[in-house]
Design an enzyme around this catalytic site. Sequence first.
Site, PDB file in Angstrom:
ATOM      1  N   HIS A 116       0.793  -1.229   0.000  1.00 39.94           N
ATOM      2  CA  HIS A 116       0.000   0.000   0.000  1.00 39.94           C
ATOM      3  C   HIS A 116       0.830   1.286   0.000  1.00 39.94           C
ATOM      4  CE1 HIS A 116      -4.424   1.171   1.143  1.00 39.94           C
ATOM      5  NE2 HIS A 116      -4.038   1.651  -0.022  1.00 39.94           N
ATOM      6  N   ASP A 143      -9.825  -0.143   4.103  1.00 41.22           N
ATOM      7  CA  ASP A 143      -8.637  -0.704   4.750  1.00 41.22           C
ATOM      8  C   ASP A 143      -8.980  -1.104   6.189  1.00 41.22           C
ATOM      9  OD1 ASP A 143      -5.929  -1.185   5.547  1.00 41.22           O
ATOM     10  OD2 ASP A 143      -5.230   0.468   4.287  1.00 41.22           O
ATOM     11  N   HIS A 145      -6.571  -0.687   8.229  1.00 38.56           N
ATOM     12  CA  HIS A 145      -5.607   0.223   8.873  1.00 38.56           C
ATOM     13  C   HIS A 145      -5.794   1.662   8.396  1.00 38.56           C
ATOM     14  CE1 HIS A 145      -3.754  -3.815   8.337  1.00 38.56           C
ATOM     15  NE2 HIS A 145      -3.380  -3.653   9.585  1.00 38.56           N
ATOM     16  N   ASP A 147      -3.221   3.678   8.071  1.00 39.79           N
ATOM     17  CA  ASP A 147      -2.004   3.986   7.308  1.00 39.79           C
ATOM     18  C   ASP A 147      -1.616   5.450   7.434  1.00 39.79           C
ATOM     19  OD1 ASP A 147      -1.854   1.320   6.606  1.00 39.79           O
ATOM     20  OD2 ASP A 147      -2.655   1.599   4.584  1.00 39.79           O
ATOM     21  N   HIS A 160       4.282   1.041   4.163  1.00 37.67           N
ATOM     22  CA  HIS A 160       2.865   0.784   3.825  1.00 37.67           C
ATOM     23  C   HIS A 160       1.930   1.200   4.967  1.00 37.67           C
ATOM     24  CE1 HIS A 160       2.177  -3.610   5.493  1.00 37.67           C
ATOM     25  NE2 HIS A 160       2.860  -2.877   6.329  1.00 37.67           N
ATOM     26  N   ASP A 246      -7.364  -1.658  -0.066  1.00 42.21           N
ATOM     27  CA  ASP A 246      -6.397  -2.555   0.582  1.00 42.21           C
ATOM     28  C   ASP A 246      -7.188  -3.829   0.880  1.00 42.21           C
ATOM     29  OD1 ASP A 246      -4.978  -3.980   2.571  1.00 42.21           O
ATOM     30  OD2 ASP A 246      -4.045  -2.151   3.343  1.00 42.21           O
ATOM     31  N   ASP A 248      -6.839  -6.132   2.781  1.00 42.78           N
ATOM     32  CA  ASP A 248      -7.038  -6.502   4.205  1.00 42.78           C
ATOM     33  C   ASP A 248      -8.230  -5.780   4.837  1.00 42.78           C
ATOM     34  OD1 ASP A 248      -6.138  -4.006   5.336  1.00 42.78           O
ATOM     35  OD2 ASP A 248      -4.068  -4.712   5.388  1.00 42.78           O
ATOM     36  N   GLU A 291      -1.989  -4.851  -1.578  1.00 42.93           N
ATOM     37  CA  GLU A 291      -1.686  -5.745  -0.444  1.00 42.93           C
ATOM     38  C   GLU A 291      -2.084  -7.207  -0.644  1.00 42.93           C
ATOM     39  OE1 GLU A 291       0.061  -5.147   2.442  1.00 42.93           O
ATOM     40  OE2 GLU A 291       0.370  -3.014   2.056  1.00 42.93           O
TER      41      GLU A 291
HETATM   42  N1  LIG Z   1      -1.136  -1.188   4.330  1.00 45.80           N
HETATM   43  C1  LIG Z   1      -1.035  -1.926   5.407  1.00 45.80           C
HETATM   44  N2  LIG Z   1      -1.278  -3.210   5.376  1.00 45.80           N
HETATM   45  N3  LIG Z   1      -0.629  -1.311   6.521  1.00 45.80           N
HETATM   46  C2  LIG Z   1      -0.405  -1.968   7.764  1.00 45.80           C
HETATM   47  C3  LIG Z   1       0.197  -1.041   8.786  1.00 45.80           C
HETATM   48  C4  LIG Z   1       0.445  -1.745  10.092  1.00 45.80           C
HETATM   49  C5  LIG Z   1       0.964  -0.845  11.205  1.00 45.80           C
HETATM   50  N4  LIG Z   1       0.007   0.168  11.538  1.00 45.80           N
HETATM   51  C6  LIG Z   1       2.304  -0.222  10.834  1.00 45.80           C
HETATM   52  O1  LIG Z   1       2.423   0.975  10.716  1.00 45.80           O
HETATM   53  O2  LIG Z   1       3.253  -0.910  10.628  1.00 45.80           O
HETATM   54 MN   LIG Z   2      -3.352  -0.184   3.803  1.00 44.26          MN
HETATM   55 MN   LIG Z   3      -4.336  -2.578   5.648  1.00 41.49          MN
END
Ligand SMILES: NC(=[NH2+])NCCC[C@H](N)C(=O)O
Ligand SMILES: [Mn+2]
Ligand SMILES: [Mn+2]
Length: 325
Positions: A116, A143, A145, A147, A160, A246, A248, A291
């Site tokens: 991502h 998502d 998250h 991010d 990401h 994303d 996820d 992702e």
């Molecule tokens: N695009 C994603 N899957 N991001 C996951 C981020 C996970 C976590 N918040 C980090 O900064 O490492």
């Molecule tokens: Mn993401």
């Molecule tokens: Mn994510």
Amino acid sequence: MSTQFASAGSSLAMARPGEKKSVALIGAPTDAGAADRGSSMGPEALRVAGLREALAARGLQVHDRGNLNGPGNPWQLPVEGYRHLTEVIEWNRLVHDAMYAALREGHLPILLGGDHCLAIGSISAVARHCRERGKKLRVFWLDAHADFNTRELSPSGNIHGMPVACLCGFGPAQLSELSGQKPAIEPSVIRQIGIRSVDPPEKRFVHEQGLEVFDMRYIDEVGMRQTMEQALLGLDEDTHLHVSFDVDFLDPEIAPGVGTTIPGGPSYREAQLCMEMIADTGRLSSLDVMELNPALDVRNKTALLAVDLIESLFGKSTLMRRAVP
Ligand SMILES: NC(=[NH2+])NCCC[C@H](N)C(=O)O
Ligand SMILES: [Mn+2]
Ligand SMILES: [Mn+2]
């Protein structure tokens, strides 16, 4: 909100009557911004799952531009708070240029990730395009998250986890000024949907910057329909809608093929409704599919599911729709 339903495939943004809307597929095979290896295989898994054929069946003209050719993943520990910063910058430059060129040529670009972090390049290109065309921009960030980490806030150094912050001007200059304007976008254009994992310092920053977040608690309480109605408020004919998907975002029970699974995501039906309501606006103008990690998938089922949802995003529906009050 009065919900208008499009008859299948007729109202994609920029399509003129009688003209086939054209879509450009841009593969970005890298996992340099991620915590796990394998999302570099995402573009091919989406192709193997039949993305091109599915879009062609929606009446779209599909141009598969193949894959961008960027640096390999050196698989090193973070240096000064960022992991693989040099590689991530190079990949984002390539993505920016490819997305920007596709938009200029009148295509609806679909970025096939890749992790991502590449949304920095993609969305800065979209924002630049909108500035030049005097279009409003709305970004849907689907998502688990937010991010929204920065070097100072990130628990991992993985980029990401930082693209939204970079796009809003909080990140290294080479990423946050990619398209020549800092910030590339204002937090007010973003709607985050499906969020259920935000690091504690990141949480404070999300509030400070006033991001509009429809987290899973919100979706549980009001349902996906009302969530989407809220998120779509204010969209008009002049709005370029970019979706950053994303994978996820989805519940890991149905979508195991991602690196950072978080339980409690949208179900198959909720995800379908989300995509269908975006399709109904007719404003979808660019898309990231990010992702997807085939190394963690089961018989490519997550890629097949992503393709299924993308079909809905492009207007596939069971029957011709009439508005539901
Ligand atoms: N695009 C994603 N899957 N991001 C996951 C981020 C996970 C976590 N918040 C980090 O900064 O490492
Ligand atoms: Mn993401
Ligand atoms: Mn994510």
